[in-house]
Write a protein that holds these residues in place. Structure first.
Motif, PDB file in Angstrom:
ATOM      1  N   THR A  80      42.394  30.815  44.188  1.00 56.55           N
ATOM      2  CA  THR A  80      42.536  31.381  42.574  1.00 56.55           C
ATOM      3  C   THR A  80      41.018  32.025  43.176  1.00 56.55           C
ATOM      4  O   THR A  80      40.845  32.018  44.660  1.00 56.55           O
ATOM      5  CB  THR A  80      42.286  29.967  41.191  1.00 56.55           C
ATOM      6  N   GLY A  81      40.729  32.826  42.407  1.00 54.37           N
ATOM      7  CA  GLY A  81      39.602  34.063  42.048  1.00 54.37           C
ATOM      8  C   GLY A  81      38.226  32.051  42.576  1.00 54.37           C
ATOM      9  O   GLY A  81      37.389  32.782  43.013  1.00 54.37           O
ATOM     10  N   MET A  82      38.807  31.439  41.446  1.00 54.09           N
ATOM     11  CA  MET A  82      36.948  31.005  42.085  1.00 54.09           C
ATOM     12  C   MET A  82      37.312  29.775  43.256  1.00 54.09           C
ATOM     13  O   MET A  82      36.046  29.169  42.867  1.00 54.09           O
ATOM     14  CB  MET A  82      36.846  30.151  40.811  1.00 54.09           C
ATOM     15  N   PHE A 181      36.463  43.062  38.417  1.00 58.29           N
ATOM     16  CA  PHE A 181      36.825  44.544  37.487  1.00 58.29           C
ATOM     17  C   PHE A 181      37.105  45.715  38.081  1.00 58.29           C
ATOM     18  O   PHE A 181      38.224  46.429  37.410  1.00 58.29           O
ATOM     19  CB  PHE A 181      35.650  44.734  36.521  1.00 58.29           C
ATOM     20  N   LYS A 203      44.165  38.743  38.031  1.00 61.15           N
ATOM     21  CA  LYS A 203      44.039  40.133  37.470  1.00 61.15           C
ATOM     22  C   LYS A 203      44.357  41.204  37.459  1.00 61.15           C
ATOM     23  O   LYS A 203      45.621  41.314  37.287  1.00 61.15           O
ATOM     24  CB  LYS A 203      42.244  40.082  36.989  1.00 61.15           C
ATOM     25  N   GLY A 213      45.109  34.205  42.302  1.00 63.61           N
ATOM     26  CA  GLY A 213      44.874  34.177  43.243  1.00 63.61           C
ATOM     27  C   GLY A 213      43.599  34.537  43.394  1.00 63.61           C
ATOM     28  O   GLY A 213      42.775  34.592  42.246  1.00 63.61           O
TER      29      GLY A 213
END
Ligand SMILES: *Cc1c(COP(=O)(O)O)cnc(C)c1O
Length: 386
Positions: A80-82, A181, A203, A213
């Motif tokens: 994940t991003g985190m 973003f 995103k 991811g």
């Protein structure tokens, strides 16, 4: 090779079946020819996949594309991003180190800084996006990382990457940018001095709301530390998600172009609407950091923020009146998604905290999708007029 070509033609080796499209390597481990092959592989004398927590052909292909797109040296893919954000900090920081961060960071990143890192005696000092002149005053002898996101969530403010790069260089800090973003298509922070770039691939990189991811790319020596930490702690991306995301990258450029074209049209429409106090979109000349956005971004991105007249109640009514746009926590999907931060994602913040990150009671965040743009505009218009 240019961006679009790299996105399509960076590819892992094919099998004896000569697949045109990349096959999915759903395997947890890899076999060795003999004891010597195995020894040399574990000793890293050979570049070979050993175990999919370390590497896998699908994650390698995905990472290689992001590395090329961001102008980086190396990278590692996360579940994940985190996981990417946490592992980057955890791999590079020691107890007693200090972070200087933008106040406008993703909610879970903020929670890492305030709730978890203090457990390891790692403290964070914040600067507001409109007070970058305070950054240097926050730097301490133990400061190691300068951290920021731009454009910010949800207020779509822009931080000057060149300025951050110069401060990091002058004070010998690592500049780490969450580029989620903007995507690698719109903005490459390494060009402005970033040492590491992080993405939530959930995103716009996936872009179709399917898989989670994350990825971190940058200087080889730093990625080596992050890789060694991750290969032991286990936040690796699954080969399946890497396969999906690598395919997604093949269309990133065309998708993001269209997202931005639609978002600019929606932003211009909202600018003239009597029920709207203000609109924030990086490529509208009325945006407070328009010049900076033009300097560092190819296009304005797909997030439009605006303030509806009438505060909390007007915001909630607006959300309830939408017929096409979705109410969802994700962003960067083909589907337009609308959120009202003051009553949802940021409802627990105090009034002062909301002000610090630019959230007013009437602020609406729109992640503009790929529907026909007039359908998006008509839906927003009818909901504003109720
Ligand atoms: C979503 C997001 C993250 C976290 O990514 P996940 O894939 O949901 O873990 C981090 N940073 C930003 C800016 C995001 O928008």
């Amino acid at each position: 090779m240019k961006f679009e070509t790299q996105a399509i033609r960076t590819q892992t080796e094919r099998t004896q079946f000569s697949e045109h499209s990349t096959p999915l390597y759903l395997t947890s481990s890899f076999v060795f020819d003999n004891a010597e092959d195995m020894r040399a592989s574990f000793a890293e004398e050979k570049e070979k996949n050993l175990y999919s927590r370390f590497s896998n052909p699908n994650t390698t292909e995905f990472v290689s594309k992001i590395v090329a797109m961001e102008g980086a040296e190396a990278g590692y893919a996360f579940a994940t991003g985190m996981a990417a954000v946490f592992s980057t900090f955890a791999a590079l920081l020691n107890a007693g180190d200090h972070i200087v961060s933008s106040r406008s960071v993703f909610g879970s990143t903020h929670t890492l800084f305030t709730k978890y890192f203090p457990k390891w005696n790692i403290e964070t000092s914040y600067f507001k996006v409109n007070e970058v002149d305070t950054i240097e005053k926050l730097i301490q002898p133990n400061t190691k990382i300068l951290y920021a996101e731009t454009p910010t969530n949800p207020a779509v403010d822009i931080l000057d990457l060149e300025l951050l790069g110069n401060i990091a260089k002058k004070h010998n800090l690592l500049l780490v940018i969450d580029n989620c973003f903007a995507t690698p298509y719109l903005q490459n922070p390494i060009k402005f001095g970033a040492d590491l770039v992080i993405h939530s691939a959930t995103k716009l990189i996936d872009g179709q709301g399917r898989v989670l991811g994350g990825v971190a790319v940058g200087k080889s020596d730093l990625i080596r530390e992050i890789y060694l930490f991750s290969r032991n702690t286990g936040p690796a991306m699954s080969p399946f998600n890497a396969w999906v995301l690598s395919k997604s990258l093949e269309t990133l450029a065309v998708r993001v172009e269209k997202h931005c074209e639609n978002a600019l049209k929606v932003a211009k429409f909202l600018e003239n609407h009597p029920k709207v106090n203000f609109v924030k979109y990086p490529f509208l000349p009325s945006h407070p950091q328009y010049e900076t956005a033009k300097k560092q971004m190819r296009l304005g991105g797909n997030i439009v923020a605006f303030e509806i007249k009438g505060g909390i109640d007007a915001g909630r009514n607006f959300l309830d009146s939408l017929k096409i746009c979705s109410l969802s926590a994700n962003l960067g999907d083909t589907r337009t998604i609308v959120t009202h931060p003051a009553s949802t994602t940021h409802s627990k913040l105090s009034i002062e905290e909301k002000q610090e990150v630019g959230i007013t009671n009437g602020l609406i965040r729109c992640s503009i999708g790929l529907e026909f743009v007039d359908d998006i505009i008509n839906d927003i218009n009818q909901a504003l007029n109720i």
